[in-house]
Design an enzyme around this catalytic site. Structure first.
Site, PDB file in Angstrom:
ATOM      1  N   ASP A  84      62.910 -45.709-107.744  1.00  0.00           N
ATOM      2  CA  ASP A  84      63.396 -46.916-109.003  1.00  0.00           C
ATOM      3  C   ASP A  84      64.696 -46.247-109.851  1.00  0.00           C
ATOM      4  OD1 ASP A  84      62.178 -46.321-111.711  1.00  0.00           O
ATOM      5  OD2 ASP A  84      60.577 -46.185-109.943  1.00  0.00           O
ATOM      6  N   ASP A 173      59.275 -56.476-114.463  1.00  0.00           N
ATOM      7  CA  ASP A 173      58.969 -55.220-115.240  1.00  0.00           C
ATOM      8  C   ASP A 173      58.215 -55.733-116.705  1.00  0.00           C
ATOM      9  OD1 ASP A 173      58.404 -52.935-116.530  1.00  0.00           O
ATOM     10  OD2 ASP A 173      60.391 -51.990-116.268  1.00  0.00           O
ATOM     11  N   GLU A 175      55.978 -54.339-119.528  1.00  0.00           N
ATOM     12  CA  GLU A 175      55.423 -52.943-120.050  1.00  0.00           C
ATOM     13  C   GLU A 175      55.611 -52.908-121.566  1.00  0.00           C
ATOM     14  OE1 GLU A 175      57.926 -49.114-119.476  1.00  0.00           O
ATOM     15  OE2 GLU A 175      58.830 -50.645-117.652  1.00  0.00           O
TER      16      GLU A 175
END
Length: 285
Positions: A84, A173, A175
């Site tokens: 990624d 994503d 996080e």
């Protein structure tokens, strides 16, 4: 006979209104019942991300949970090799990665509703041209705007999907907040509702259920280890070590394992949990 009263009905109602507002404020601050609705709405004055080019899938995982080493040489990892990348890498040498055995890639497209990866075209199209199956991901900042707004921004700036056999569903994503409070100043209920909003909007735009990138530690801390997504959204989990370890609540298996943040050539390295034809199946939906 005139009776003196200590306060008027109007004053009594005003005091009650003030008291109610104070109680609601204390409930919000303490996370008591009744605060979830307010917490589900992003703060209108939350600043936009100030350094989005420094945020990528795993940037905060490494900072909070430690960095990883290169792929273990013990043969513990099976599946398809992937990477990624984000604007942090700039132009990527896709030939070198392909020749090293990398067969798929996720590319950061957007963050919040104001940032697009300036290297997105080179990375997204370059990985496709070299032969990889590739997808795009969105770095979430739930305190800056709604889930729907960020999902729409993502789709409008590279995060769409087409059934061409080479495009993976978009990924969200989730996080540690790189700009402040770990959980973005939101309750577990607020964050879960924000993600539901994002996923529903993405599916309505593309017809696909998106992948979610998140770590077990963050998921436990910020969602209360919610189990409501595991049956629908494929899991992309970071864990820098020799095994994938414990998974977040709701998932019995992972789809992608980000096993190191310091892999060879460029970007974070990942392993797809299955054979190449299963990766193709994920792309095709």
């Amino acid at each position: 006979m005139l009776v003196h009263r200590s306060g008027s009905p109007h004053r009594t109602r005003s005091l009650a209104t003030v008291a109610g507002a104070l109680l609601a404020l204390f409930a919000l601050l303490l996370g008591l019942p009744g605060s979830a609705t307010a917490a589900a709405t992003p703060a209108k004055d939350a600043p936009e991300p100030s350094h989005p080019a420094q945020d990528w899938a795993g940037s905060q995982i490494a900072a909070h949970e430690g960095t990883g080493s290169v792929r273990p040489a013990t043969g513990l990892l099976a599946g398809v090799e992937g990477v990624d990348v984000s604007g942090h890498q700039g132009n990527v040498d896709w030939s070198a990665l392909w020749n090293s055995g990398v067969k798929f890639a996720y590319v950061k497209a957007t963050e919040s509703t104001t940032y697009t990866n300036p290297s997105f075209a080179q990375q997204y199209n370059g990985s496709y041209t070299i032969g990889m199956i590739r997808g795009a991901y969105h770095f979430a900042t739930p305190n800056t705007s709604s889930g729907a707004a960020q999902a729409n921004y993502f789709v409008d700036h590279g995060g769409g999907w087409s059934k061409d056999g080479k495009t993976l569903p978009g990924a969200l994503d989730m996080e540690y907040n790189p700009y402040g409070d770990t959980c973005y100043g939101m309750t577990a209920t607020g964050l879960v509702n924000w993600m539901k909003d994002w996923f529903a909007t993405y599916k309505s735009r593309t017809g696909r259920d998106a992948v979610i990138y998140t770590s077990t530690s963050w998921w436990k801390q910020c969602t209360g280890n919610n189990t409501g997504f595991g049956s629908v959204n494929p899991l992309w989990v970071p864990r820098y070590g020799s095994s994938v370890g414990e998974l977040p609540g709701g998932w019995g298996f992972h789809t992608i394992w980000q096993y190191t943040s310091t892999g060879p050539n460029v970007g974070d390295h990942n392993s797809f949990n299955g054979a190449y034809d299963r990766l193709q199946a994920l792309a095709n939906g």
